[in-house]
Motif scaffolding. Structure first.
Motif, PDB file in Angstrom:
ATOM      1  N   HIS A   1       0.864  -1.173  -0.098  1.00 50.59           N
ATOM      2  CA  HIS A   1      -0.089   0.006  -0.094  1.00 50.59           C
ATOM      3  C   HIS A   1       0.811   1.227   0.130  1.00 50.59           C
ATOM      4  CE1 HIS A   1      -3.132  -2.833   1.405  1.00 50.59           C
ATOM      5  NE2 HIS A   1      -3.777  -1.884   0.750  1.00 50.59           N
ATOM      6  N   THR A   2       0.427   2.262  -0.544  1.00 50.48           N
ATOM      7  CA  THR A   2       1.136   3.869  -0.582  1.00 50.48           C
ATOM      8  C   THR A   2       0.965   4.308   0.931  1.00 50.48           C
ATOM      9  OG1 THR A   2      -0.879   4.970  -1.491  1.00 50.48           O
ATOM     10  CG2 THR A   2       0.661   3.781  -2.958  1.00 50.48           C
TER      11      THR A   2
ATOM     12  N   VAL B   1       3.956  16.582   4.026  1.00 50.27           N
ATOM     13  CA  VAL B   1       4.241  15.198   4.097  1.00 50.27           C
ATOM     14  C   VAL B   1       3.709  14.240   2.851  1.00 50.27           C
ATOM     15  CG1 VAL B   1       3.632  12.902   5.442  1.00 50.27           C
ATOM     16  CG2 VAL B   1       3.951  15.184   6.578  1.00 50.27           C
ATOM     17  N   ARG B   2       2.575  14.713   2.445  1.00 53.66           N
ATOM     18  CA  ARG B   2       2.077  13.919   1.181  1.00 53.66           C
ATOM     19  C   ARG B   2       2.976  14.256   0.031  1.00 53.66           C
ATOM     20  NH1 ARG B   2      -2.794  11.215   1.945  1.00 53.66           N
ATOM     21  NH2 ARG B   2      -3.991  11.890   3.776  1.00 53.66           N
ATOM     22  N   PRO B   3       3.232  15.639  -0.175  1.00 52.64           N
ATOM     23  CA  PRO B   3       4.148  15.610  -1.665  1.00 52.64           C
ATOM     24  C   PRO B   3       5.441  14.947  -1.450  1.00 52.64           C
ATOM     25  CG  PRO B   3       3.226  17.761  -0.743  1.00 52.64           C
ATOM     26  CD  PRO B   3       2.857  16.838   0.428  1.00 52.64           C
ATOM     27  N   ALA B   4       5.834  14.900  -0.241  1.00 52.27           N
ATOM     28  CA  ALA B   4       7.324  14.169  -0.108  1.00 52.27           C
ATOM     29  C   ALA B   4       7.377  12.735  -0.060  1.00 52.27           C
ATOM     30  CB  ALA B   4       7.976  14.903   1.054  1.00 52.27           C
ATOM     31  N   ILE B   5       6.379  12.056   0.556  1.00 48.54           N
ATOM     32  CA  ILE B   5       6.734  10.446   0.456  1.00 48.54           C
ATOM     33  C   ILE B   5       5.288   9.899   0.412  1.00 48.54           C
ATOM     34  CG2 ILE B   5       8.413  10.811   2.366  1.00 48.54           C
ATOM     35  CD1 ILE B   5       6.314   9.889   4.656  1.00 48.54           C
ATOM     36  N   GLY B   6       4.209  10.614  -0.113  1.00 47.71           N
ATOM     37  CA  GLY B   6       2.783  10.004  -0.271  1.00 47.71           C
ATOM     38  C   GLY B   6       2.727   8.927  -1.337  1.00 47.71           C
ATOM     39  N   GLU B   7       3.547   9.110  -2.464  1.00 48.64           N
ATOM     40  CA  GLU B   7       3.369   7.994  -3.561  1.00 48.64           C
ATOM     41  C   GLU B   7       4.349   6.787  -3.249  1.00 48.64           C
ATOM     42  OE1 GLU B   7       1.106   8.064  -5.704  1.00 48.64           O
ATOM     43  OE2 GLU B   7       0.521   9.599  -4.852  1.00 48.64           O
ATOM     44  N   LEU B   8       5.211   6.664  -2.097  1.00 44.76           N
ATOM     45  CA  LEU B   8       5.874   5.771  -1.891  1.00 44.76           C
ATOM     46  C   LEU B   8       5.107   4.663  -1.329  1.00 44.76           C
ATOM     47  CD1 LEU B   8       8.970   7.203   0.283  1.00 44.76           C
ATOM     48  CD2 LEU B   8       8.910   6.921  -2.304  1.00 44.76           C
ATOM     49  N   HIS B   9       5.787   3.424  -1.576  1.00 45.82           N
ATOM     50  CA  HIS B   9       5.181   2.317  -0.946  1.00 45.82           C
ATOM     51  C   HIS B   9       5.612   2.178   0.791  1.00 45.82           C
ATOM     52  CE1 HIS B   9       3.150   0.598  -4.555  1.00 45.82           C
ATOM     53  NE2 HIS B   9       4.599   0.752  -5.009  1.00 45.82           N
ATOM     54  N   ILE B  10       4.734   1.611   1.493  1.00 44.26           N
ATOM     55  CA  ILE B  10       5.143   1.833   2.914  1.00 44.26           C
ATOM     56  C   ILE B  10       6.392   1.125   3.268  1.00 44.26           C
ATOM     57  CG2 ILE B  10       4.393   0.833   5.204  1.00 44.26           C
ATOM     58  CD1 ILE B  10       1.528   0.980   4.308  1.00 44.26           C
ATOM     59  N   SER B  11       6.800   0.036   2.463  1.00 46.37           N
ATOM     60  CA  SER B  11       7.960  -0.708   2.650  1.00 46.37           C
ATOM     61  C   SER B  11       9.039   0.375   2.330  1.00 46.37           C
ATOM     62  CB  SER B  11       8.222  -1.810   1.857  1.00 46.37           C
ATOM     63  OG  SER B  11       8.002  -1.789   0.396  1.00 46.37           O
ATOM     64  N   GLU B  12       8.846   1.247   1.314  1.00 47.25           N
ATOM     65  CA  GLU B  12      10.101   2.094   0.804  1.00 47.25           C
ATOM     66  C   GLU B  12      10.305   3.221   1.715  1.00 47.25           C
ATOM     67  OE1 GLU B  12       9.457   1.476  -3.909  1.00 47.25           O
ATOM     68  OE2 GLU B  12       8.020   3.147  -2.540  1.00 47.25           O
TER      69      GLU B  12
ATOM     70  N   LEU C   1      -5.999   6.532   6.207  1.00 52.39           N
ATOM     71  CA  LEU C   1      -6.448   5.808   7.433  1.00 52.39           C
ATOM     72  C   LEU C   1      -6.310   6.388   8.864  1.00 52.39           C
ATOM     73  CD1 LEU C   1      -5.319   2.074   6.797  1.00 52.39           C
ATOM     74  CD2 LEU C   1      -7.245   3.328   5.816  1.00 52.39           C
ATOM     75  N   TRP C   2      -4.788   6.960   8.904  1.00 58.06           N
ATOM     76  CA  TRP C   2      -4.395   7.640  10.130  1.00 58.06           C
ATOM     77  C   TRP C   2      -5.387   8.791  10.278  1.00 58.06           C
ATOM     78  CZ3 TRP C   2      -2.374  12.417  10.947  1.00 58.06           C
ATOM     79  CH2 TRP C   2      -2.021  12.754  12.241  1.00 58.06           C
ATOM     80  N   GLU C   3      -5.585   9.519   9.230  1.00 55.89           N
ATOM     81  CA  GLU C   3      -6.455  10.867   9.315  1.00 55.89           C
ATOM     82  C   GLU C   3      -7.637  10.480   9.758  1.00 55.89           C
ATOM     83  OE1 GLU C   3      -7.348  14.841   6.720  1.00 55.89           O
ATOM     84  OE2 GLU C   3      -5.875  13.213   5.937  1.00 55.89           O
ATOM     85  N   ARG C   4      -8.299   9.338   9.447  1.00 54.42           N
ATOM     86  CA  ARG C   4      -9.531   8.845   9.655  1.00 54.42           C
ATOM     87  C   ARG C   4      -9.699   8.703  11.279  1.00 54.42           C
ATOM     88  NH1 ARG C   4     -10.301   7.465   4.129  1.00 54.42           N
ATOM     89  NH2 ARG C   4      -9.339   5.434   4.649  1.00 54.42           N
TER      90      ARG C   4
END
Length: 476
Positions: free
Chosen positions: A80-81, A118-129, A88-91
């Motif tokens: 997941h990205t 935060v989103r512009p910097a790492i939002g499109e990464l996968h969690i493992s990345e 999920l965390w925001e909700r």
């Protein structure tokens, strides 16, 4: 051998069939069908239609992907990205706000950090990345461009989201936990007002017509007497003031969450709910404000129509009042700089965005309410295509405007300095750190000691104690 069940949140093979045809037999409507295993473990049929097989299949895929994303009560994987994790965390945080265990202003602060950094910097990464090394680089970059406080907020958001990923089984450890501490030397050492500065402040506010119109003299007196935050002061109602006993009850604060308008909400913690005794001069001020026909539920410090005041607007009024026009020379330099800005067809907002300054700084310079320096004015004039050192007329104006003025003694003061002044006065009177923390409504005594309590330069009692302790030793 039984068939292997679908993993949670996934679907099986997509099939299509024709639903409707024309009289000539040409298909005009198609149905796409797949079985989806929901996060409660049940397998359900999901369908979508389209004018062609491809359209129906595309519509179904979008439906399945959205179902997998929005139904988030089950597994979270490393594929997941980070954006999905942040959703999920925001909700979950929204739920904490709805339960009253978190502040809506905190949620607004976190949302700004999410949107802008935060989103512009790492939002499109996968969690493992999202490794510790990568997060360290990102937070360092945020600190360099937006400041240490913003970087700390972003770290708190990322760490909270990664904790959620650990709980959901996507990762085993929180990569944000090992990121270097974000430290920065404060721009200026926080300090309390001296007795002479308090007198000057009171005299300046009382003599300022705009400050009196904004009801600042009494508000500042109340804040010095109680040490409350500006939002807490604006939330006090008359039914919380006991003029006979000389006490005031602090239970709420005023905030403006985005999209909600002004709200009166309870303080962050139970520690913030307290009853404070008032000095006689503060009680006398409140008696002077009180009238027999005033409603008990009315705020003590209302706006012009008797409603709650906006803390941000009140801080702005206080900043303006504490930065009075220092001299005619400063006013004239400000008018010159304003004319140069207008010649370049620039607004204050545009100039502030170009320089990375708060818009209020441009206003303070152009109204002669801030002591100008060569560096400050030179930076500003470069925006207008002017080299300050090649303009003798501007340099002469700058030299005259930079001369000291009495108002310079007040320009550094902000609302939190009043709170520190109260804490320092209590410290000097011999109050313990716990007593001062309770008065300020702070749960952690360490914060009170580190930030709000002034330190004496000399402590004669310590010298006397050491003298008695080693009196029998030949240390002379």
């Amino acid at each position: 051998m039984p068939r292997t069940p679908l993993p949670i949140g996934t679907w099986g093979e997509i099939s299509t069939r024709t639903l409707k045809t024309k009289k000539n037999g040409k298909p005009v409507k198609h149905l796409a069908h797949a079985r989806f295993r929901d996060h409660d473990g049940k397998v359900r049929a999901v369908t979508a239609t389209g004018t062609t097989k491809t359209a129906a299949r595309t519509a179904l895929l979008a439906k399945l992907q959205n179902r997998a994303k929005t139904n988030h009560s089950g597994d979270l994987s490393t594929n997941h990205t980070v954006n999905h994790l942040l959703d999920l965390w925001e909700r979950r945080f929204e739920g904490l706000v709805a339960d009253g265990t978190r502040s809506p202003t905190t949620l607004a602060t976190y949302r700004r950090a999410l949107k802008n950094h935060v989103r512009p910097a790492i939002g499109e990464l996968h969690i493992s990345e999202a490794t510790t090394q990568r997060l360290d680089v990102v937070l360092t970059d945020i600190k360099d461009h937006a400041g240490a406080p913003t970087a700390r907020t972003c770290r708190a958001v990322i760490s909270g989201a990664m904790n959620l990923a650990v709980r959901y089984g996507a990762i085993t450890t929180n990569p944000a936990r090992e990121v270097d501490a974000i430290e920065a030397r404060p721009k200026s050492s926080p300090r309390a007002l001296t007795a002479e500065e308090v007198t000057l402040l009171n005299r300046s506010l009382t003599a300022d017509e705009h400050a009196v119109e904004a009801d600042l003299p009494d508000l500042v007196t109340f804040m010095l007497a109680t040490g409350v935050r500006i939002g807490e002061a604006l939330a006090v109602l008359w039914n919380q003031v006991d003029l006979d006993a000389g006490t005031v009850e602090i239970t709420h604060t005023i905030a403006r969450p985005p999209g909600e308008g002004l709200i009166r909400k309870t303080t962050k913690s139970r520690t913030g709910q307290r009853v404070l005794s008032l000095p006689t001069w503060a009680a006398a001020m409140l008696r002077g404000r009180h009238t027999p026909d005033i409603h008990p539920d009315a705020p003590v410090f209302p706006d012009t129509i008797g409603c709650y005041r906006d803390p941000s607007n009140t801080r702005r009024s206080l900043r303006t009042a504490l930065s009075p026009v220092g001299s005619t020379a400063r006013r004239e330099l400000g008018q010159t700089l304003q004319a140069l800005r207008r010649q370049n067809h620039l607004s204050r907002k545009q100039v502030a965005q170009t320089l990375g300054w708060p818009q209020t700084r441009i206003e303070l310079i152009e109204t002669g309410r801030i002591k100008p320096t060569h560096r400050l004015v030179s930076t500003l004039t470069k925006t207008y295509g002017i080299n300050l050192d090649r303009r003798p007329d501007l340099l002469t104006q700058l030299t005259d405007a930079a001369q000291p003025a009495e108002s310079d003694q007040l320009a550094w003061i902000h609302s939190h300095a009043l709170r520190k002044t109260t804490a320092t006065a209590l410290d000097q009177a011999g109050q313990t750190a716990r007593q001062i923390a309770d008065h300020l409504g702070q749960a952690k005594v360490s914060i009170t000691q580190d930030i709000y309590m002034g330190r004496r330069i000399a402590n004669p009692a310590a010298a006397q104690a050491l003298e008695h302790a080693f009196d029998d030793h030949d240390l002379r």
